[in-house]
Write a protein that holds these residues in place. Structure first.
Motif, PDB file in Angstrom:
ATOM      1  N   VAL A 151       0.837  -1.205   0.000  1.00 30.57           N
ATOM      2  CA  VAL A 151       0.000   0.000   0.000  1.00 30.57           C
ATOM      3  C   VAL A 151       0.870   1.253   0.000  1.00 30.57           C
ATOM      4  CG1 VAL A 151      -1.639   1.349   1.364  1.00 30.57           C
ATOM      5  CG2 VAL A 151      -1.980  -1.116   1.084  1.00 30.57           C
ATOM      6  N   LEU A 152       1.921   1.246   0.821  1.00 25.23           N
ATOM      7  CA  LEU A 152       2.806   2.403   0.874  1.00 25.23           C
ATOM      8  C   LEU A 152       3.564   2.592  -0.440  1.00 25.23           C
ATOM      9  CD1 LEU A 152       4.245   2.073   4.494  1.00 25.23           C
ATOM     10  CD2 LEU A 152       2.499   3.663   3.664  1.00 25.23           C
ATOM     11  N   ALA A 153       3.810   1.511  -1.160  1.00 33.73           N
ATOM     12  CA  ALA A 153       4.470   1.612  -2.460  1.00 33.73           C
ATOM     13  C   ALA A 153       3.508   2.084  -3.538  1.00 33.73           C
ATOM     14  CB  ALA A 153       5.069   0.258  -2.852  1.00 33.73           C
ATOM     15  N   ALA A 154       2.264   1.644  -3.451  1.00 35.27           N
ATOM     16  CA  ALA A 154       1.277   1.989  -4.477  1.00 35.27           C
ATOM     17  C   ALA A 154       0.849   3.452  -4.393  1.00 35.27           C
ATOM     18  CB  ALA A 154       0.051   1.086  -4.334  1.00 35.27           C
ATOM     19  N   LEU A 155       0.811   4.017  -3.200  1.00 31.87           N
ATOM     20  CA  LEU A 155       0.293   5.382  -3.033  1.00 31.87           C
ATOM     21  C   LEU A 155       1.065   6.425  -3.848  1.00 31.87           C
ATOM     22  CD1 LEU A 155      -0.635   5.463   0.768  1.00 31.87           C
ATOM     23  CD2 LEU A 155      -2.192   5.538  -1.186  1.00 31.87           C
ATOM     24  N   PRO A 156       2.398   6.495  -3.749  1.00 35.02           N
ATOM     25  CA  PRO A 156       3.095   7.522  -4.530  1.00 35.02           C
ATOM     26  C   PRO A 156       3.030   7.270  -6.030  1.00 35.02           C
ATOM     27  CG  PRO A 156       4.672   6.098  -3.431  1.00 35.02           C
ATOM     28  CD  PRO A 156       3.332   5.766  -2.872  1.00 35.02           C
ATOM     29  N   GLY A 157       3.040   5.988  -6.438  1.00 35.54           N
ATOM     30  CA  GLY A 157       2.935   5.692  -7.858  1.00 35.54           C
ATOM     31  C   GLY A 157       1.616   6.144  -8.444  1.00 35.54           C
ATOM     32  N   ALA A 158       0.523   5.812  -7.753  1.00 36.14           N
ATOM     33  CA  ALA A 158      -0.796   6.231  -8.221  1.00 36.14           C
ATOM     34  C   ALA A 158      -0.927   7.748  -8.194  1.00 36.14           C
ATOM     35  CB  ALA A 158      -1.876   5.586  -7.348  1.00 36.14           C
TER      36      ALA A 158
ATOM     37  N   TRP B 147      -4.213   3.476 -13.223  1.00 34.42           N
ATOM     38  CA  TRP B 147      -3.544   3.592 -11.927  1.00 34.42           C
ATOM     39  C   TRP B 147      -4.116   2.607 -10.922  1.00 34.42           C
ATOM     40  CZ3 TRP B 147      -6.014   4.650  -7.377  1.00 34.42           C
ATOM     41  CH2 TRP B 147      -7.301   5.197  -7.441  1.00 34.42           C
ATOM     42  N   ILE B 148      -5.384   2.250 -11.075  1.00 33.24           N
ATOM     43  CA  ILE B 148      -5.987   1.286 -10.145  1.00 33.24           C
ATOM     44  C   ILE B 148      -5.331  -0.078 -10.292  1.00 33.24           C
ATOM     45  CG2 ILE B 148      -8.118   0.083  -9.538  1.00 33.24           C
ATOM     46  CD1 ILE B 148      -9.672   2.526 -10.392  1.00 33.24           C
ATOM     47  N   ARG B 149      -5.160  -0.521 -11.538  1.00 32.55           N
ATOM     48  CA  ARG B 149      -4.510  -1.815 -11.755  1.00 32.55           C
ATOM     49  C   ARG B 149      -3.055  -1.782 -11.291  1.00 32.55           C
ATOM     50  NH1 ARG B 149      -7.477  -5.249 -15.054  1.00 32.55           N
ATOM     51  NH2 ARG B 149      -9.251  -4.263 -16.115  1.00 32.55           N
ATOM     52  N   GLY B 150      -2.387  -0.661 -11.510  1.00 32.03           N
ATOM     53  CA  GLY B 150      -1.004  -0.549 -11.073  1.00 32.03           C
ATOM     54  C   GLY B 150      -0.872  -0.606  -9.566  1.00 32.03           C
TER      55      GLY B 150
END
Length: 273
Positions: free
Chosen positions: A61-68, A152-155
């Protein structure tokens, strides 16, 4: 997870560890997130490694937040992917990547087990380790870039699934019957602590939850998410068996390598189709 961790000696108290003790063990050994380890013994290690996918969930989750967020702000998918790949490395102090490099050097050395373990213990990285790091990081960034380009959701979901699958591979590698390659280090602290039945049940639960999380995106996405976790576990299992044969057991470096291989495999499967 690598053998660079220098914790207090394991104590074998008969009482079971609480769930909170296990969570602290998992986050304290697998991440840099603040988690004061209250117990360092086999019961705590058993509960902690069973909780490893939970630590993966938080890391994902912490990795996905900045990417999205980068995508939503107008950034490109490659930039979002690079940042997403960098966050888990930062949250683990790069220990899993270090374990991957050391394991690659040990496997590629063609030396007897004792000599290979000595090579893995050295602080420098050899050519096999460098190549392994470059390939894995490129594959992770490329796969995530493709997924982010779709949405971005899939990512974001892919980042979470990959992180959970990586820690689930550790849980399965800690099952009963998998020996430690040497008596010291974190690898010896967690080797063989998770009962086989518990490891299987956790794996089934994670696969089901991965499919359920992707279900709002459609049945194909749910099936791909479950397949990604299963493929990640298969790749990690193949590497685990190779390492057990090669080193006569597992080390902390091997656990780190399993996590990176599992995460990479999951991302590749999620990028297909």
């Amino acid at each position: 997870m690598t053998d660079s961790y220098d914790g207090p000696p394991l104590m074998p108290p008969p009482e079971r560890a609480s769930f909170l003790d296990g969570v602290r063990f998992a986050f304290g050994t697998l991440t840099v997130l603040p988690a004061r380890i209250t117990r360092w013994d086999r019961p705590a290690a058993r509960t902690g490694m069973a909780c490893a996918p939970l630590a993966g969930l938080v890391v994902g989750v912490l990795a996905a937040l900045p990417g999205a967020l980068l995508l939503l702000l107008g950034g490109g998918p490659l930039l979002a992917a690079a940042v997403t790949v960098a966050v888990p490395a930062a949250l683990t102090r790069g220990l899993h990547l270090d374990g991957l490099a050391d394991t690659a050097d040990g496997l590629g050395s063609a030396k007897p087990a004792d000599e290979a373990l000595r090579i893995m213990k050295q602080s420098d990285i050899g050519p096999f380790g460098v190549v392994a790091l470059v390939i894995v990081l490129l594959l992770q960034a490329a796969a995530l870039s493709d997924i982010y380009a779709d949405s971005w959701i899939r990512g974001a979901l892919a980042a979470v699934v990959a992180a959970v699958a990586a820690r689930l591979a550790m849980t399965l590698a800690c099952r009963e019957g998998v020996p430690a390659a040497r008596p010291g280090g974190l690898g010896a602290a967690v080797a063989g602590v998770v009962p086989r039945r518990a490891a299987v049940l956790i794996a089934v639960l994670v696969v089901a939850l991965a499919a359920a999380a992707a279900l709002p995106l459609g049945l194909p996405a749910a099936g791909r998410s479950a397949a990604a976790v299963l493929a990640a576990l298969l790749a990690a299992e193949l590497l685990l068996r190779r390492c057990v044969r090669r080193f006569d057991g597992v080390t902390g470096d091997v656990f780190g390598a399993l996590a990176e291989v599992a995460a990479t495999t999951a991302l590749i499967v999620l990028a297909l189709g």
